[in-house]
Design a protein around this motif. Sequence first.
Motif, PDB file in Angstrom:
ATOM      1  N   ASP A  32       4.527  -5.238   6.942  1.00  0.00           N
ATOM      2  CA  ASP A  32       3.082  -5.099   7.164  1.00  0.00           C
ATOM      3  C   ASP A  32       2.542  -3.854   6.457  1.00  0.00           C
ATOM      4  N   ILE A  33       3.349  -2.792   6.402  1.00  0.00           N
ATOM      5  CA  ILE A  33       2.942  -1.584   5.670  1.00  0.00           C
ATOM      6  C   ILE A  33       2.814  -1.915   4.187  1.00  0.00           C
ATOM      7  N   ALA A  34       3.813  -2.620   3.658  1.00  0.00           N
ATOM      8  CA  ALA A  34       3.772  -3.001   2.243  1.00  0.00           C
ATOM      9  C   ALA A  34       2.563  -3.878   1.945  1.00  0.00           C
ATOM     10  N   LYS A  35       2.283  -4.822   2.832  1.00  0.00           N
ATOM     11  CA  LYS A  35       1.133  -5.712   2.645  1.00  0.00           C
ATOM     12  C   LYS A  35      -0.169  -4.912   2.653  1.00  0.00           C
ATOM     13  N   ALA A  36      -0.301  -4.010   3.600  1.00  0.00           N
ATOM     14  CA  ALA A  36      -1.528  -3.219   3.698  1.00  0.00           C
ATOM     15  C   ALA A  36      -1.714  -2.334   2.469  1.00  0.00           C
ATOM     16  N   THR A  37      -0.639  -1.731   1.980  1.00  0.00           N
ATOM     17  CA  THR A  37      -0.778  -0.884   0.791  1.00  0.00           C
ATOM     18  C   THR A  37      -1.102  -1.723  -0.443  1.00  0.00           C
ATOM     19  N   TYR A  39      -2.900  -4.490  -0.369  1.00  0.00           N
ATOM     20  CA  TYR A  39      -4.319  -4.819  -0.213  1.00  0.00           C
ATOM     21  C   TYR A  39      -5.205  -3.636  -0.610  1.00  0.00           C
ATOM     22  N   ILE A  40      -4.778  -2.437  -0.254  1.00  0.00           N
ATOM     23  CA  ILE A  40      -5.546  -1.251  -0.632  1.00  0.00           C
ATOM     24  C   ILE A  40      -5.578  -1.121  -2.155  1.00  0.00           C
TER      25      ILE A  40
END
Length: 96
Positions: A32-37, A39-40
Amino acid sequence: MDYSELWKILRTLPHQKEPNFRANIVTYNAGDIAKATAYIQIFGSTGSHAELRIAIADTIAQLHILCEMHSLDFNALDDLGKIRLIDRTKELMEKT
């Protein structure tokens, strides 16, 4: 309620005591951290920072529980991680 109390509750459920179960949750949260970064990087920070904050918070919580499972001191490990990062940073800077 602290993490020790949370672990006492969680460990009453058989699957919660499985080390691989907890490790899988940590890995899921790291994803989820990788996905959020990602997306950013793609869409900019609008709205994505909240997702990143939640993903990091969830990962930290699961790491606390993993430490409780194995009777490890989270703060001592945090300190150890910082020392190791400092050492690796010094090594990296010496190579450049």
